[in-house]
Design a protein around this motif. Structure first.
Motif, PDB file in Angstrom:
ATOM      1  N   LEU A 164      31.254  37.623  45.291  1.00 26.13           N
ATOM      2  CA  LEU A 164      31.550  39.038  45.032  1.00 26.13           C
ATOM      3  C   LEU A 164      32.916  39.190  44.375  1.00 26.13           C
ATOM      4  N   ALA A 165      33.940  38.502  44.906  1.00 33.09           N
ATOM      5  CA  ALA A 165      35.288  38.588  44.331  1.00 33.09           C
ATOM      6  C   ALA A 165      35.319  38.073  42.900  1.00 33.09           C
TER       7      ALA A 165
ATOM      8  N   PHE B 251      30.781  36.124  49.687  1.00 31.40           N
ATOM      9  CA  PHE B 251      31.890  37.052  49.441  1.00 31.40           C
ATOM     10  C   PHE B 251      32.879  36.493  48.423  1.00 31.40           C
ATOM     11  N   MET B 252      32.951  35.167  48.283  1.00 34.90           N
ATOM     12  CA  MET B 252      33.702  34.605  47.172  1.00 34.90           C
ATOM     13  C   MET B 252      33.015  34.967  45.860  1.00 34.90           C
TER      14      MET B 252
ATOM     15  N   ILE C  42      33.896  41.788  53.667  1.00 37.13           N
ATOM     16  CA  ILE C  42      33.560  40.755  54.644  1.00 37.13           C
ATOM     17  C   ILE C  42      33.971  41.176  56.054  1.00 37.13           C
TER      18      ILE C  42
ATOM     19  N   GLY D 144      39.179  42.590  42.893  1.00 41.53           N
ATOM     20  CA  GLY D 144      38.126  41.702  43.364  1.00 41.53           C
ATOM     21  C   GLY D 144      38.415  41.155  44.749  1.00 41.53           C
ATOM     22  N   GLN D 145      39.648  40.676  44.961  1.00 37.76           N
ATOM     23  CA  GLN D 145      40.016  40.102  46.258  1.00 37.76           C
ATOM     24  C   GLN D 145      40.035  41.170  47.353  1.00 37.76           C
TER      25      GLN D 145
ATOM     26  N   SER E  77      36.493  42.355  48.285  1.00 35.65           N
ATOM     27  CA  SER E  77      35.774  41.302  48.984  1.00 35.65           C
ATOM     28  C   SER E  77      36.252  41.150  50.422  1.00 35.65           C
TER      29      SER E  77
ATOM     30  N   LEU F 123      41.717  36.974  52.699  1.00 33.30           N
ATOM     31  CA  LEU F 123      40.348  36.569  52.383  1.00 33.30           C
ATOM     32  C   LEU F 123      40.173  35.066  52.609  1.00 33.30           C
TER      33      LEU F 123
END
Length: 490
Positions: free
Chosen positions: A179-180, A176-177, A221, A213-214, A217, A157
């Motif tokens: 979102l994580a 997207f950060m 992405i 989360g990571q 994401s 990521l």
């Protein structure tokens, strides 16, 4: 025939338009992502501390130190890839940019997998080397093993986001950060306590929330980039580019390792000073710890501006627009003085109310922390200028001089001042060591920026250096760039 981007201004183009406005608009999403990451760590610490107690909080602190060192090790590789991508995008050479993405992604992911496997196997040895307290050791082991499983996804990521920034897009990484971070914060209490349909995992639940989360994401992405047919995506015949190019891999490693070592140097200096602070007792250590947390936020604008300057300068180097490089650097310096200066001023005015969020109002540590801030916080304005100058010269491939300057100013001057002068003025030497180190780094960085040979350097040999005319043949096929792992003073 090599693909060329049209001459008109493109989305993500940092080689035209007003420099201050372009730089600021690019830096703001980077700043937002940095803030989100810090808030994520703080909020997760609250969940762990409240639900599981001090031993669990100690466990996550030790585990996160290990994670920071791992991320610092691969950070430089990602930065080298970002600069190369930015130079290729600036030169409007998409095939070269894809080659860089392919080689770097494979190597980056492979290194991450090696770290994950080795970390899983030797987790106990790592924690024992850190001196993790006995009561926190089983908790740290459970937490860190899941974190190690997530390291490849975390690094992937990070890699995708840095490459996008090199291509001139800082907004997509921010979303997207976010979102994580949202997934991590929401899932933490649910998985720690087993709320609703979720299993009760204790401290492992906190690590699992980060992993989810990571992973979500990075998958999201990548799906978005392929759905939108992003120019740098690798599809069809371009998937062959995932096979590392030896010449390109060599430059990524040779240029990336010194940049990664810069983070290690800063970490070593911080740990050394922390060890000296601890010798003055828990009250002083607590005050310093709170002050250091606030300094993290003070430094965020400079770090965001530095990242923006690096991407913007690298694109202009690739385009041969050396007439813009000095303006980019000075705009970055100006924004740092305003933004970091404003935060330092606010901290000076509202230091006690802010410190009261961490410490009880009658704690003597508040007075100590306020004094530490008064002595040291202003020096981060100077260090922010250093970060901007480093970002500018690194955009050409000059990576060794910034590392040498950091070793001198941070390891030798700062820690040396703290160690030797404290025999004269006591603990005051620890706080004044930060201005001493920042002044030294700024003087050396400014000297290299003014007199160094960074303008004659390049990471890719057929990119024009300062004073050379850019290749304006937009319709002419471009030969593949020749890569140079080492250039003078680089």
């Amino acid at each position: 025939m090599d693909e060329k981007m049209p001459a008109r201004r493109r989305t993500g183009d940092l080689t035209s338009g007003p420099i201050p406005r372009t730089l600021l608009l690019f830096a703001l999403p980077v700043l937002g992502a940095n803030v989100l990451q810090s808030l994520n760590g703080s909020i997760n610490a609250v969940w762990v501390g409240r639900f599981l107690g001090e031993a669990a909080l100690t466990a996550t602190s030790n585990a996160n130190l290990v994670l920071f060192l791992i991320l610092g090790t691969v950070f430089g590789i990602g930065m080298a890839a970002t600069i190369l991508v930015a130079q290729s995008v600036g030169a409007r050479d998409l095939p070269e940019a894809r080659r860089i993405v392919g080689t770097s992604a494979t190597f980056f992911f492979a290194v991450s997998v090696v770290f994950a496997v080795c970390g899983w196997i030797w987790v106990d040895a790592i924690l024992n080397a850190l001196g993790t307290p006995a009561d926190a050791l089983p908790l740290a082991r459970s937490y860190l093993r899941i974190i190690f499983v997530g390291v490849p996804m975390m690094n992937l990521l990070s890699f995708v986001m840095t490459v996008l920034r090199g291509a001139g897009d800082s907004r997509t990484p921010f979303f997207f950060m976010a979102l994580a971070v949202v997934l991590d914060i929401v899932l933490n209490p649910l998985l720690i306590r087993g709320i609703g349909p979720f299993p009760e995992l204790g401290i492992a639940g906190s690590a699992t929330a980060t992993l989810i989360g990571q992973t979500v994401s990075v998958i999201a992405i990548l799906v978005m980039l392929y759905a939108r047919k992003h120019p740098l995506r690798l599809a069809g015949a371009n998937l062959a580019l995932l096979r590392p190019d030896p010449a390109l891999l060599r430059i990524v490693v040779f240029k990336g390792v010194p940049m990664g070592l810069q983070m290690i140097v800063i970490s070593v200096a911080a740990l050394t000073v922390m060890g000296m602070v601890n010798s003055y007792g828990s009250q002083v250590a607590a005050a310093y710890g709170i002050a250091a947390q606030l300094w993290t936020y003070i430094q965020m604008p400079a770090l965001a501006i530095g990242a923006a300057v690096s991407s913007m300068a690298a694109q202009n180097v690739g385009a041969g627009r050396w007439d813009r490089i000095g303006h980019i650097a000075m705009s970055g310096v100006g924004f740092n003085l305003v933004l970091t200066g404003a935060l330092v001023a606010l901290l000076f005015v509202f230091d006690r109310p802010v410190l009261g969020l961490f410490l009880s109002s009658d704690s003597a540590a508040i007075d100590i922390a306020a004094h530490i801030n008064n002595v040291a916080s202003w020096s981060f304005i100077l260090f922010g200028v250093t970060i901007v100058l480093f970002a500018t010269v690194r955009a050409t491939g000059a990576v060794m001089p910034p590392l040498i300057i950091l070793v001198i100013s941070v390891l030798i001057v700062r820690t040396g001042f703290a160690y030797f002068v404290r025999s004269v003025i006591g603990e005051e030497a620890l706080w004044w060591s930060f201005p001493a180190g920042s002044i030294a780094s700024l003087l050396l960085a400014a000297g290299y920026y003014r007199f160094g040979r960074w303008r004659t350097m390049h990471m890719i040999e057929d990119r024009p250096a300062a004073g050379e005319p850019p290749d304006t043949g937009l319709g002419v096929p471009r030969q593949r760039a020749h890569l140079s792992p080492e250039t003078p003073n680089g």
